[in-house]
Write a protein that holds these residues in place. Structure first.
Motif, PDB file in Angstrom:
ATOM      1  N   ASN A   1       0.815  -1.215   0.000  1.00  0.00           N
ATOM      2  CA  ASN A   1       0.000   0.000   0.000  1.00  0.00           C
ATOM      3  C   ASN A   1       0.849   1.267   0.000  1.00  0.00           C
ATOM      4  O   ASN A   1       0.518   2.248  -0.660  1.00  0.00           O
ATOM      5  CB  ASN A   1      -0.933   0.000   1.212  1.00  0.00           C
ATOM      6  N   ILE A   2       1.935   1.253   0.757  1.00  0.00           N
ATOM      7  CA  ILE A   2       2.800   2.431   0.788  1.00  0.00           C
ATOM      8  C   ILE A   2       3.474   2.636  -0.565  1.00  0.00           C
ATOM      9  O   ILE A   2       3.688   3.773  -1.005  1.00  0.00           O
ATOM     10  CB  ILE A   2       3.846   2.316   1.923  1.00  0.00           C
ATOM     11  N   ILE A   3       3.786   1.558  -1.258  1.00  0.00           N
ATOM     12  CA  ILE A   3       4.369   1.677  -2.600  1.00  0.00           C
ATOM     13  C   ILE A   3       3.344   2.257  -3.572  1.00  0.00           C
ATOM     14  O   ILE A   3       3.661   3.133  -4.383  1.00  0.00           O
ATOM     15  CB  ILE A   3       4.877   0.304  -3.092  1.00  0.00           C
ATOM     16  N   ILE A   4       2.099   1.794  -3.474  1.00  0.00           N
ATOM     17  CA  ILE A   4       1.044   2.306  -4.357  1.00  0.00           C
ATOM     18  C   ILE A   4       0.848   3.805  -4.135  1.00  0.00           C
ATOM     19  O   ILE A   4       0.770   4.581  -5.099  1.00  0.00           O
ATOM     20  CB  ILE A   4      -0.276   1.547  -4.109  1.00  0.00           C
ATOM     21  N   LEU A   5       0.775   4.213  -2.868  1.00  0.00           N
ATOM     22  CA  LEU A   5       0.573   5.633  -2.571  1.00  0.00           C
ATOM     23  C   LEU A   5       1.732   6.476  -3.091  1.00  0.00           C
ATOM     24  O   LEU A   5       1.529   7.561  -3.643  1.00  0.00           O
ATOM     25  CB  LEU A   5       0.418   5.828  -1.062  1.00  0.00           C
ATOM     26  N   THR A   6       2.956   5.977  -2.971  1.00  0.00           N
ATOM     27  CA  THR A   6       4.125   6.712  -3.474  1.00  0.00           C
ATOM     28  C   THR A   6       4.073   6.849  -4.988  1.00  0.00           C
ATOM     29  O   THR A   6       4.356   7.925  -5.540  1.00  0.00           O
ATOM     30  CB  THR A   6       5.418   5.996  -3.048  1.00  0.00           C
ATOM     31  N   LEU A   7       3.679   5.779  -5.666  1.00  0.00           N
ATOM     32  CA  LEU A   7       3.583   5.831  -7.127  1.00  0.00           C
ATOM     33  C   LEU A   7       2.498   6.809  -7.570  1.00  0.00           C
ATOM     34  O   LEU A   7       2.665   7.521  -8.566  1.00  0.00           O
ATOM     35  CB  LEU A   7       3.304   4.432  -7.683  1.00  0.00           C
ATOM     36  N   VAL A   8       1.390   6.861  -6.841  1.00  0.00           N
ATOM     37  CA  VAL A   8       0.328   7.810  -7.177  1.00  0.00           C
ATOM     38  C   VAL A   8       0.835   9.242  -7.088  1.00  0.00           C
ATOM     39  O   VAL A   8       0.555  10.082  -7.958  1.00  0.00           O
ATOM     40  CB  VAL A   8      -0.889   7.607  -6.248  1.00  0.00           C
ATOM     41  N   VAL A   9       1.603   9.537  -6.047  1.00  0.00           N
ATOM     42  CA  VAL A   9       2.161  10.889  -5.895  1.00  0.00           C
ATOM     43  C   VAL A   9       3.067  11.222  -7.067  1.00  0.00           C
ATOM     44  O   VAL A   9       2.991  12.324  -7.635  1.00  0.00           O
ATOM     45  CB  VAL A   9       2.932  10.997  -4.564  1.00  0.00           C
ATOM     46  N   PHE A  10       3.925  10.293  -7.480  1.00  0.00           N
ATOM     47  CA  PHE A  10       4.846  10.572  -8.589  1.00  0.00           C
ATOM     48  C   PHE A  10       4.112  10.694  -9.919  1.00  0.00           C
ATOM     49  O   PHE A  10       4.538  11.450 -10.800  1.00  0.00           O
ATOM     50  CB  PHE A  10       5.921   9.487  -8.661  1.00  0.00           C
ATOM     51  N   VAL A  11       3.025   9.962 -10.081  1.00  0.00           N
ATOM     52  CA  VAL A  11       2.224  10.123 -11.304  1.00  0.00           C
ATOM     53  C   VAL A  11       1.616  11.520 -11.351  1.00  0.00           C
ATOM     54  O   VAL A  11       1.602  12.172 -12.410  1.00  0.00           O
ATOM     55  CB  VAL A  11       1.119   9.044 -11.372  1.00  0.00           C
ATOM     56  N   LEU A  12       1.127  12.007 -10.204  1.00  0.00           N
ATOM     57  CA  LEU A  12       0.577  13.368 -10.159  1.00  0.00           C
ATOM     58  C   LEU A  12       1.649  14.401 -10.488  1.00  0.00           C
ATOM     59  O   LEU A  12       1.385  15.396 -11.165  1.00  0.00           O
ATOM     60  CB  LEU A  12      -0.020  13.639  -8.782  1.00  0.00           C
ATOM     61  N   VAL A  13       2.868  14.170  -9.999  1.00  0.00           N
ATOM     62  CA  VAL A  13       3.975  15.063 -10.341  1.00  0.00           C
ATOM     63  C   VAL A  13       4.209  15.064 -11.848  1.00  0.00           C
ATOM     64  O   VAL A  13       4.434  16.105 -12.466  1.00  0.00           O
ATOM     65  CB  VAL A  13       5.253  14.620  -9.600  1.00  0.00           C
ATOM     66  N   ARG A  14       4.106  13.900 -12.437  1.00  0.00           N
ATOM     67  CA  ARG A  14       4.382  13.765 -13.882  1.00  0.00           C
ATOM     68  C   ARG A  14       3.357  14.490 -14.735  1.00  0.00           C
ATOM     69  O   ARG A  14       3.689  15.010 -15.803  1.00  0.00           O
ATOM     70  CB  ARG A  14       4.404  12.274 -14.252  1.00  0.00           C
ATOM     71  N   VAL A  15       2.095  14.540 -14.297  1.00  0.00           N
ATOM     72  CA  VAL A  15       1.043  15.131 -15.131  1.00  0.00           C
ATOM     73  C   VAL A  15       0.815  16.607 -14.811  1.00  0.00           C
ATOM     74  O   VAL A  15      -0.100  17.217 -15.369  1.00  0.00           O
ATOM     75  CB  VAL A  15      -0.292  14.363 -14.975  1.00  0.00           C
ATOM     76  N   HIS A  16       1.622  17.188 -13.932  1.00  0.00           N
ATOM     77  CA  HIS A  16       1.484  18.612 -13.621  1.00  0.00           C
ATOM     78  C   HIS A  16       1.688  19.407 -14.912  1.00  0.00           C
ATOM     79  O   HIS A  16       2.680  19.231 -15.599  1.00  0.00           O
ATOM     80  CB  HIS A  16       2.527  19.023 -12.581  1.00  0.00           C
ATOM     81  N   PRO A  17       0.743  20.289 -15.281  1.00  0.00           N
ATOM     82  CA  PRO A  17       0.830  20.974 -16.579  1.00  0.00           C
ATOM     83  C   PRO A  17       2.008  21.935 -16.663  1.00  0.00           C
ATOM     84  O   PRO A  17       2.468  22.474 -15.652  1.00  0.00           O
ATOM     85  CB  PRO A  17      -0.501  21.733 -16.665  1.00  0.00           C
ATOM     86  N   GLU A  18       2.496  22.130 -17.886  1.00  0.00           N
ATOM     87  CA  GLU A  18       3.552  23.107 -18.145  1.00  0.00           C
ATOM     88  C   GLU A  18       2.937  24.501 -18.211  1.00  0.00           C
ATOM     89  O   GLU A  18       1.935  24.709 -18.902  1.00  0.00           O
ATOM     90  CB  GLU A  18       4.233  22.804 -19.480  1.00  0.00           C
ATOM     91  N   PRO A  19       3.514  25.482 -17.524  1.00  0.00           N
ATOM     92  CA  PRO A  19       2.997  26.848 -17.628  1.00  0.00           C
ATOM     93  C   PRO A  19       3.522  27.539 -18.882  1.00  0.00           C
ATOM     94  O   PRO A  19       4.476  27.074 -19.511  1.00  0.00           O
ATOM     95  CB  PRO A  19       3.551  27.519 -16.367  1.00  0.00           C
ATOM     96  N   ALA A  20       2.900  28.646 -19.242  1.00  0.00           N
ATOM     97  CA  ALA A  20       3.367  29.433 -20.387  1.00  0.00           C
ATOM     98  C   ALA A  20       4.465  30.402 -19.988  1.00  0.00           C
ATOM     99  O   ALA A  20       5.180  30.908 -20.846  1.00  0.00           O
ATOM    100  CB  ALA A  20       2.196  30.208 -21.003  1.00  0.00           C
ATOM    101  N   ASP A  21       4.600  30.678 -18.687  1.00  0.00           N
ATOM    102  CA  ASP A  21       5.623  31.587 -18.193  1.00  0.00           C
ATOM    103  C   ASP A  21       6.423  30.886 -17.094  1.00  0.00           C
ATOM    104  O   ASP A  21       6.051  29.812 -16.628  1.00  0.00           O
ATOM    105  CB  ASP A  21       4.975  32.865 -17.622  1.00  0.00           C
ATOM    106  N   ASP A  22       7.506  31.511 -16.689  1.00  0.00           N
ATOM    107  CA  ASP A  22       8.362  30.940 -15.658  1.00  0.00           C
ATOM    108  C   ASP A  22       7.716  31.151 -14.299  1.00  0.00           C
ATOM    109  O   ASP A  22       7.976  32.134 -13.606  1.00  0.00           O
ATOM    110  CB  ASP A  22       9.738  31.607 -15.706  1.00  0.00           C
ATOM    111  N   CYS A  23       6.857  30.213 -13.898  1.00  0.00           N
ATOM    112  CA  CYS A  23       6.091  30.315 -12.644  1.00  0.00           C
ATOM    113  C   CYS A  23       6.597  29.274 -11.657  1.00  0.00           C
ATOM    114  O   CYS A  23       6.792  28.115 -12.026  1.00  0.00           O
ATOM    115  CB  CYS A  23       4.606  30.098 -12.926  1.00  0.00           C
ATOM    116  N   PRO A  24       6.827  29.656 -10.379  1.00  0.00           N
ATOM    117  CA  PRO A  24       7.381  28.712  -9.400  1.00  0.00           C
ATOM    118  C   PRO A  24       6.357  27.771  -8.768  1.00  0.00           C
ATOM    119  O   PRO A  24       6.685  27.094  -7.788  1.00  0.00           O
ATOM    120  CB  PRO A  24       7.976  29.643  -8.332  1.00  0.00           C
TER     121      PRO A  24
END
Length: 568
Positions: free
Chosen positions: A252-275
């Motif tokens: 379960n802890i592995i699944i939760l960690t993978l879910v977090v990294f998938v969310l990181v991967r799909v974070h959209p690219e901004p049009a400007d340099d935004c932090p």
């Protein structure tokens, strides 16, 4: 993610032999070449997919429509005392405040509250940042608004939605519901005072974003609803998540960690340099570290199972106030030492690894981050962390908190998003001015065009919107603020109480437009170079901070005599 398309980095790559000595700052726009998207005011149309740009175009009129009314609100209410109050209390809704306070909750035995706060704040930072980078909506224009803040990085982010509002409302809703669910454990007056305190906290933070000119009504309304939704989800499913996580198996802890990294991967690219992405990575790492640490700490024998597994043993009467304060001080120092040592270590270790991945085409580049093949080393970065600052900056931060009047009041564009919105609004006003001279309306215009200067001079009985109604002090004031939008050169002018004719918008030649754009962008604070290794570095460092908060420091407390004497 989109392919890397950082114009600043592409236009001026850092030579390998000069990387270590290179300046940590670059201009977002080169002095001799403007961004191609600026030439036709379609920067976002070029940078964003059509569906994202269409959503943005539907929401931009709302941002522009509410700006003069926000300026009126700010003008009517501003006092030096309120400036200081809202600038100071804004710190209570920041990532830094929560990341410093959250470990203390774990070390004092409030593990169930600490875990809930981590999950809510991580969700709030991630999803508000997700929406910011998805829609790329600017903050309300300055001028006419003045921006009051003690954070130099706040204005660099997009405006919609307000992450301050999301954080404050989620914390307030959760805390109020927890108080209501156990009123018998509190004195009646204390119970009521606690609820009122959290109501006041949320209202103060949310309204403060409007007062300080940092957000509009749309930003705080959506941010507040997002925070309330996150709190409700935590209240409904938080205990189930903990029960599932602390199951005997490690799957379960592995699944939760993978879910977090998938969310990181799909974070959209901004049009400007935004932090925004950087803050999301910090809290993603924190969630991973907290959950892995809690899962393992619950099995060490040092932890107790009440109110939930992985709770740190703590009793103030047994330990004494001095020992309790000492363990908090030791824990905070260890966290800052971890951050300082691991950051420099990872900046040495990761670049060669990233170059190998880049050669094998296994890297995952992001816009506005410099690939490892374009530099040989990462220089010392100052002011690179909006979540937990380096220890060297703490004295300066404490000085600012002790003297809240030493705040920053800025007028004019502060980020690339501000500059593009200023240019786009100017262009729109000019088109409306030309159209009104011809007696026509701009095609597809979502609101009425501004009246001609000749109309204002010859028909003083009409309002600025040409409705034929008698002018009022409010309408004339709003009209004055409308004239200031997109015109930083009028920043020093205080709008009069009565209607006033500002200089009319004039049609510019292409050369004049280019010079205007270049002058505007050259006034912006130069963003520093961002290196690709910073993403992984931030995840590792904040995962370590999360682990230290829930397992590393609690075990150390027991071993050095600062604990309750529990042995495995």
């Amino acid at each position: 993610m989109c392919p890397q398309h950082d114009d600043a980095a592409a236009a001026a790559p850092v030579p390998a032999r000069d990387a270590a000595a290179a300046s940590a700052y670059i201009l977002p726009v080169q002095a001799d070449r403007l961004d191609a998207g600026m030439k036709h005011h379609d920067h976002y149309a070029q940078r964003l997919p059509p569906w994202r740009n269409a959503l943005r175009n539907r929401l931009i009129p709302l941002v522009r429509l509410e700006t003069p009314y926000l300026a009126l609100l700010q003008h009517k209410m501003r006092t030096p005392a309120l400036d200081s109050y809202f600038a100071f209390t804004a710190n209570l809704g920041t990532h830094t405040f929560f990341m410093v306070m959250l470990p203390i909750l774990f070390w004092c035995g409030y593990t169930n509250v600490g875990r809930a706060m981590v999950h809510m704040l991580a969700a709030g930072v991630f999803w508000s940042g997700f929406l910011k980078d998805l829609l790329c909506l600017p903050r309300p224009l300055s001028p006419p608004l003045s921006r009051i803040t003690m954070s130099g990085s706040a204005a660099l982010e997009y405006g919609f939605p307000s992450s301050h509002s999301t954080n404050a409302v989620s914390v307030a809703v959760y805390a109020i519901q927890m108080l209501r669910s156990s009123p018998d454990q509190h004195h009646a007056n204390l119970y009521l005072a606690g609820q009122m305190l959290f109501y006041f906290y949320a209202v103060s933070i949310v309204f403060g974003r409007l007062y300080c000119g940092m957000h509009g009504l749309l930003d705080v309304i959506v941010g507040s609803h997002l925070g309330a939704l996150i709190a409700v989800i935590q209240l409904m499913y938080g205990e189930r998540l903990d029960a599932w996580l602390f199951d005997d198996t490690y799957v379960n802890i592995i699944i939760l960690t993978l879910v977090v990294f998938v969310l990181v991967r799909v974070h959209p690219e901004p049009a400007d340099d935004c932090p925004c992405f950087d803050d999301s990575m910090a809290f993603a790492g924190t969630v991973v570290g907290v959950n892995i640490g809690a899962w393992h700490y619950a099995r060490t024998g040092f932890a107790i199972d009440f109110p939930i597994p992985s709770t740190v043993p703590f009793d103030l009467k047994t330990l004494g106030l001095l020992v309790a304060l000492l363990r908090i001080a030791v824990g905070v120092v260890i966290i800052f030492l971890w951050r300082a040592t691991m950051k420099s270590t990872l900046f040495r270790i990761l670049p060669p690894l990233f170059r190998l991945l880049e050669q094998a085409r296994l890297n995952l580049p992001r816009a506005f981050f410099l690939n490892a093949s374009k530099y040989t080393s990462v220089p010392t970065l100052l002011g690179d962390d909006n979540v937990i600052p380096p220890a060297s900056e703490l004295p300066h931060m404490l000085k600012n908190l002790a003297h809240p009047r030493k705040r920053s009041v800025s007028i004019g564009p502060q980020s690339a998003a501000d500059a593009y919105e200023t240019l786009a609004y100017r262009h729109r006003r000019r088109r409306e001015s030309v159209s009104s001279l011809d007696g026509t309306l701009p095609e597809g215009s979502p609101w009425s065009p501004v009246a001609r200067e000749s109309d204002l001079g010859n028909e003083k009985g009409k309002t600025s919107l040409g409705t034929g109604l008698l002018p009022t002090p409010i309408s004339s004031r709003v009209h004055s603020y409308e004239h200031m939008m997109g015109r930083p050169e009028l920043a020093a002018i205080t709008p009069p109480e009565s209607d006033t004719d500002f200089a009319s918008e004039v049609v510019q030649s292409p050369l004049e437009e280019e010079n205007e754009k270049r002058e505007l962008f050259n006034k912006l604070t130069k963003p520093r170079v961002r290196y690709d290794v910073e993403v992984v570095t931030k995840i590792i460092i904040y995962a370590g901070i999360g682990w230290l908060a829930v397992e590393g420091n609690p075990v150390l407390f027991q071993l050095v005599g600062l604990g309750m004497g529990v042995s495995p």
